[in-house]
Design a protein around this motif. Sequence first.
Motif, PDB file in Angstrom:
ATOM      1  N   UNK A 576       0.745  -1.230   0.007  1.00 10.81           N
ATOM      2  CA  UNK A 576      -0.001  -0.097   0.055  1.00 10.81           C
ATOM      3  C   UNK A 576       0.877   1.312  -0.065  1.00 10.81           C
ATOM      4  N   UNK A 577       2.002   1.285   0.753  1.00  8.02           N
ATOM      5  CA  UNK A 577       3.002   2.425   0.993  1.00  8.02           C
ATOM      6  C   UNK A 577       3.770   2.730  -0.512  1.00  8.02           C
ATOM      7  N   UNK A 578       3.277   1.910  -1.389  1.00 16.01           N
ATOM      8  CA  UNK A 578       4.152   2.129  -2.787  1.00 16.01           C
ATOM      9  C   UNK A 578       3.013   2.844  -3.748  1.00 16.01           C
ATOM     10  N   UNK A 579       2.033   2.956  -3.529  1.00 15.53           N
ATOM     11  CA  UNK A 579       1.035   3.349  -4.387  1.00 15.53           C
ATOM     12  C   UNK A 579       0.898   4.787  -4.434  1.00 15.53           C
ATOM     13  N   UNK A 580       0.190   5.241  -5.569  1.00 14.25           N
ATOM     14  CA  UNK A 580      -0.457   6.666  -5.622  1.00 14.25           C
ATOM     15  C   UNK A 580       0.802   7.653  -5.634  1.00 14.25           C
ATOM     16  N   UNK A 581       2.047   7.331  -6.199  1.00 15.45           N
ATOM     17  CA  UNK A 581       2.968   8.245  -6.428  1.00 15.45           C
ATOM     18  C   UNK A 581       3.782   8.159  -7.547  1.00 15.45           C
ATOM     19  N   UNK A 582       4.677   9.022  -8.045  1.00 13.52           N
ATOM     20  CA  UNK A 582       5.452   9.028  -9.259  1.00 13.52           C
ATOM     21  C   UNK A 582       6.379   7.899  -9.224  1.00 13.52           C
TER      22      UNK A 582
END
Length: 760
Positions: A576-582
């Motif tokens: 989850x911490x690797x989602x939604x970012x460039x």
Amino acid sequence: MLREVEDRVLWLSTAIVHHANRVRPNPSGLKVGGHQASSASMVSIMTALWFGQLRAEDRVSVKPHASPVLHAINYLLGRLDRSYLTRLREFGGLQSYPSRSKDPDPVDYSTGSVGIGATAPIWGALSRRYVDTAFGSAGTGRQFSLVGDAELDEGAVWEAVMDPAVAELGEVVWIVDLNRQSLDRVVPTIATDRLRGMFAAAGWQVITLKYGRLLEELFARSGGAALRDRLDDMSNPEYQRLLRCGADELRRRLPGAGPGADRIAEWVAQRDDATLLEAIGNLGGHDLDALDDAFRAVDDSRPTVIFAYTVKGRGLATRGHPQNHSSLLTEEQMRALAARVGADPDDPWRNFPDDSDAAALCARVAERLRRPEPPPRAVPVLPTDIGRTPSGTATTQAALGRVLLDLTREAPEAARRVVTVSPDVSSTTNLGGWVNKVGVWSASERPNWFADDSESILQWWEKPTGQHIELGIAEVNLVGLLGELGATWSRWGQPLLPIGVLYDPFVARALEPWSFGIYAGGQSILVGTPSGVTLAPEGGAHQSITTPSIGLEQPGSVTYEPAFAIDTEWTLLASLALLGRPDGTSAYLRLSTRPVDQTLAAVPADPAARERRRCQVVSGAYALRRHDRARVTIAAMGAVVPEALAAADRLERIGTPADVVCVTSPDLLFRAVRARQGREQADTWILDQVFPDDRANPMVTVVDGHPHTLAFLATVNRVPAISLGVTRFGQAGSVADVYRHHGLDADSIVRAALDVTGSP
């Protein structure tokens, strides 16, 4: 002015392909390719759309073979540097098909995988609505799909069109380029009436643009009604053949031999050659006024499909030819085209003069379509460890639902960004508690008629604040939506944490659109559960074998297969911490329904040791058991870890002690091996900790999936190895029976360990 722009778009799109194939040096001699004819059939549609209709908030999915048209338009609007026009299909240049992540100019949707790009705006529309109801600021805007008629053969198209959720998406507009040709031929029967009926039955508005204004006016003249009947009844190949005729031959062929032949012959005799030749190809998909009228008629209360009849290769010397799909104009034909449309073949990329009306139009459209970049928003901080130590017996599948519920308490702001999607399997994949907690998303609230039914365990509250989206049983739809939910961070500056849950055997069915969504920049978590032959009583039809390998091989994604509930928690939180970012990435979790004694995880009690274990879990593996005199290493993954531990106990009793390594991510371990070889960038410390040189013993690997998934581990220390796994279709039975059948049981592991160590 619009017709002048249309001519220039035709020239540029044709010249882009021409330069790539006939002008640019090609030392390899390999075909470069491109599609001049497929682009030409879209020029009028795209000119009318971009220069007359589009707004900044609208988005368009362009059919793959029309990518040169998109680049030509972007060039005229000042959104693509001139240098790229000579670099179609060149390394670092314009991609073969529109690519949101790889092309240098604005592309709203990546296309190229037939049918998937066509349906993407449907899921884009649904995602925009979700973001707008949850966080606001997603705006409005239509979602256009420019679809090749051959794409309507794809099952993915109809799975999307028929989903009940789609009938409410009035911002969705499809424009079907009905040129009636495929790659190899003129399709004898397109069955447009049937297609129109199928869309209408699904609740879509259907608009048909068959003939242009010239033909419609000529139909009103004497003999015109008979001509209309003749053209309507004519087969596609016969019509296409007429497009290839000169005036004299057309006069002979057009009347035909039917009852209206005399009236048509009289009509033909009254037309001069130029009018006759122009009329025969005057179809609605090339009539700018008719296209504009069609766009204005779109009903925003329901999705719309516009069937626009076109000519493949319209405006080119190859128009209507059955084999024009990948054909290229000759140099002579290019010069003739340039003369007709007012271009200069010796200066092919010349733009409109700055003081011209066409240049002014392009400037106005460019300003109208200027789209500000959304301000980036970071996902609220996620915990790395909720802090519990599971005990008793549990499954990794059940752990998924428990972690999501824990997240709503431990990190409510981050949990608000989570959205789950499933194809009608919420309860059977242990999402019931989560669904009861957060509700089901719907654009408007709907009554729950079973709320007062005491026997209803799953409460189906449908409301705009819900965080679970349920689709029909179509995995392609699920991952299509997953990809678009995973792209909201870049489209509207609102990052989501999308999790799609489906039965693991169907991951292969969903793989192509999920992979394409990752390619297009969508970041999501795909959870396959239940998995493997461990789903023993269900039998071979529902047992997955190759999915561990899929996880290992999928670009842009990290795969995990946890053995214990705590491993599920840690890997899910890390994903989850690797989602939604460039710099983000997707993840695939393979979970199981096998109840496992959680004390076997031997989670360290000391906080520092616990954190060390967590870091190892999310990095790919950890040592579950070490023996001072170990002679063999058993590396096991997922549901079969209890068998590995049982085998280690027996091996110790017979004098062949074993280390047991729990693999959580073969993907990350393989990257570490390649990094150690200097083949890619990745951390390698996990190999040093889990497979140190001083414990380089012969190895047995075991996985509930194809054995080659873990076979590479023997290369870490170059030791002899035997890889156990599943290579045949599954069988129904108990777990013990099925494991024995496939050689995953403790007996098989013991035998393999004795064989690989050369024990007597």
